[in-house]
Scaffold this active site. Structure first.
Site, PDB file in Angstrom:
ATOM      1  N   GLN A 209       7.577  -5.100  -3.847  1.00  0.00           N
ATOM      2  CA  GLN A 209       6.762  -5.006  -5.054  1.00  0.00           C
ATOM      3  C   GLN A 209       7.347  -3.985  -6.021  1.00  0.00           C
ATOM      4  OE1 GLN A 209       2.939  -2.935  -5.567  1.00  0.00           O
ATOM      5  NE2 GLN A 209       2.090  -4.924  -6.156  1.00  0.00           N
TER       6      GLN A 209
ATOM      7  N   GLY B 165     -11.340  -6.591  -0.129  1.00  0.00           N
ATOM      8  CA  GLY B 165     -12.526  -6.539   0.718  1.00  0.00           C
ATOM      9  C   GLY B 165     -12.544  -7.495   1.892  1.00  0.00           C
TER      10      GLY B 165
ATOM     11  N   MET C 101       0.843  -1.198   0.000  1.00  0.00           N
ATOM     12  CA  MET C 101       0.000   0.000   0.000  1.00  0.00           C
ATOM     13  C   MET C 101       0.874   1.241   0.000  1.00  0.00           C
ATOM     14  SD  MET C 101      -3.085  -1.194   2.559  1.00  0.00           S
ATOM     15  CE  MET C 101      -2.052  -2.086   3.713  1.00  0.00           C
TER      16      MET C 101
ATOM     17  N   ASN D  37      -7.378 -11.422  -2.884  1.00  0.00           N
ATOM     18  CA  ASN D  37      -7.297 -10.104  -2.239  1.00  0.00           C
ATOM     19  C   ASN D  37      -8.547  -9.298  -2.606  1.00  0.00           C
ATOM     20  OD1 ASN D  37      -6.038  -7.041  -3.298  1.00  0.00           O
ATOM     21  ND2 ASN D  37      -6.042  -7.545  -1.132  1.00  0.00           N
TER      22      ASN D  37
ATOM     23  N   CYS E 134      -2.238  -1.749 -10.327  1.00  0.00           N
ATOM     24  CA  CYS E 134      -2.426  -0.348  -9.936  1.00  0.00           C
ATOM     25  C   CYS E 134      -2.977   0.456 -11.105  1.00  0.00           C
ATOM     26  CB  CYS E 134      -1.100   0.250  -9.464  1.00  0.00           C
ATOM     27  SG  CYS E 134      -1.266   1.987  -9.052  1.00  0.00           S
TER      28      CYS E 134
ATOM     29  N   HIS F 235      -6.436  -9.486  -7.013  1.00  0.00           N
ATOM     30  CA  HIS F 235      -7.404  -8.545  -6.444  1.00  0.00           C
ATOM     31  C   HIS F 235      -8.705  -8.807  -7.214  1.00  0.00           C
ATOM     32  CE1 HIS F 235      -8.430  -4.049  -5.394  1.00  0.00           C
ATOM     33  NE2 HIS F 235      -9.365  -4.893  -5.045  1.00  0.00           N
TER      34      HIS F 235
END
Ligand SMILES: Cc1cc2nc3c(=O)[nH]c(=O)nc-3n(C[C@H](O)[C@H](O)[C@H](O)COP(=O)(O)O)c2cc1C
Length: 339
Positions: A66, A209, A14, A207, A96, A167
């Site tokens: 990352q 939620g 993040m 990934n 991203c 994700h």
């Protein structure tokens, strides 16, 4: 090399959040989870302040770096640097959606270039012995998520990828901000479960939620690992239940307060090196969420920890606001996150 064993729990990369102070703090709360750095671009590693960008504390292991990039040669060079520094895993960002990242032709827009992603993975695999993984989306924009995810998976699997972190939502590059792209495109966990069923040998981490360890356990019935982002960051107390629940070992600390006190030697060490107190404690603000005194703890840090010269005494003052019945309340909250 041993076959890759996915960590049952990972804390997401993040930007601006999962910096080295945050990771050190998270490691105090959970020993078994894999931690990720923020995304670092290949350009920044090769031409920027590499030592600062890639610095980590040995206590952070296991730790994945990352990378953001799309040039196989640059990624290979960065991978070698990261492996030499002692990182445990290299992850490529294919998720991203920010404009800046799109201009650089990496991140989520690479979902449209599976062959290039495969080349990137192959280039990194060729030069390092540590695992190379990819974090992606279900697809982007008008892509069909069935086909887009399959095509990307085939490309990276052929290149020898060690695991895929998905994700479980698409990214809409046209019209949504990165923040909106974390909430608006709907989650589709079933799509990730189907991917795992279709590719049983490829480690798959889900990934998006996931807000409790109970949910982590639920996903683990379908996939190899679960990555938590915002919930882990905003409610780090829940990580204290992860070692007993997922890894079968005792929690590093019995209560959030004990963990907060466990951070004191790090704060002393870092502030002595010139790190601002707030740069560390901003990651701790959610530790006492909904506990008596939590608000005063946060307020004290928000106003006092930003002041020049603030140090461990300020942190102790903030901790003094947290009431001692915290331990009893905490047992109840742990039971909630595990349910
Ligand atoms: C502040 C913030 C920064 C993020 N930066 C990155 C990043 O650098 N690389 C990346 O792959 N994902 C990044 N993400 C996305 C998260 O890794 C994760 O995929 C997303 O938040 C969904 O998981 P969650 O619902 O558990 O938060 C970021 C998310 C947030 C909230």
């Amino acid at each position: 090399m041993k076959p890759y064993q996915a960590h049952k729990l990972a804390i997401a990369p993040m930007m601006d959040w999962s910096d080295r102070h945050c990771r050190f703090f998270h490691r105090l709360l959970v020993r078994g989870a894999l931690l990720y750095t923020e995304m670092v671009t290949t350009g920044a590693v090769l031409h920027g302040d590499r030592a600062r960008l890639l610095a980590f504390d040995p206590a952070e292991h296991p730790l994945a770096v990352q990378f953001g990039g799309c040039d196989p040669r640059a990624l290979a060079a960065c991978a070698r640097i990261a492996a030499d520094l002692g990182y445990d895993e290299i992850n490529l960002n294919v998720g991203c959606p920010s404009d800046r990242v799109q201009e650089g032709r990496f991140g989520a827009c690479l979902m449209a270039e599976p062959a290039l992603v495969g080349d990137c993975v192959a280039a990194m695999k060729a030069v390092v012995g540590i695992p190379v993984t990819v974090k992606c989306r279900l697809g982007i924009d008008a892509q069909d998520p069935e086909q887009a995810l399959d095509t990307l998976t085939s490309a990276v699997e052929a290149a020898g990828v060690d695991a895929l972190i998905v994700h479980a939502r698409k990214a809409w590059l046209d019209g949504l901000s990165p923040k909106e792209n974390r909430d608006i495109p709907p989650l589709d966990y079933d799509r990730v479960y189907r991917l795992k069923r279709a590719r049983p040998r490829l480690p798959i981490v889900i990934n998006g939620g996931v807000v409790s360890l109970g949910q982590v356990s639920m996903h683990l019935a379908h996939v190899d690992g679960v990555m938590m982002g915002r919930a882990a960051y905003r409610e780090p107390w829940c990580l204290l239940a992860a070692d007993p629940l997922l890894f079968g070992v005792p929690a590093p600390f019995a209560t959030p307060r004990a963990a907060a006190e466990g951070l004191i030697p790090y704060i002393e060490r870092e502030t002595a090196r010139g790190t601002r107190l707030y740069a560390i404690v901003r990651h701790v603000l959610g530790l006492f969420h909904a506990v008596p005194g939590a608000r005063a703890f946060r307020r004290h840090l928000a106003t006092e920890a930003i002041k020049p010269g603030a140090g461990v005494a300020t942190y102790r003052e903030a901790l003094a606001y947290v009431r001692d019945d915290e331990a009893r309340d905490f047992d109840v909250r742990l039971a909630q996150t595990a349910a």
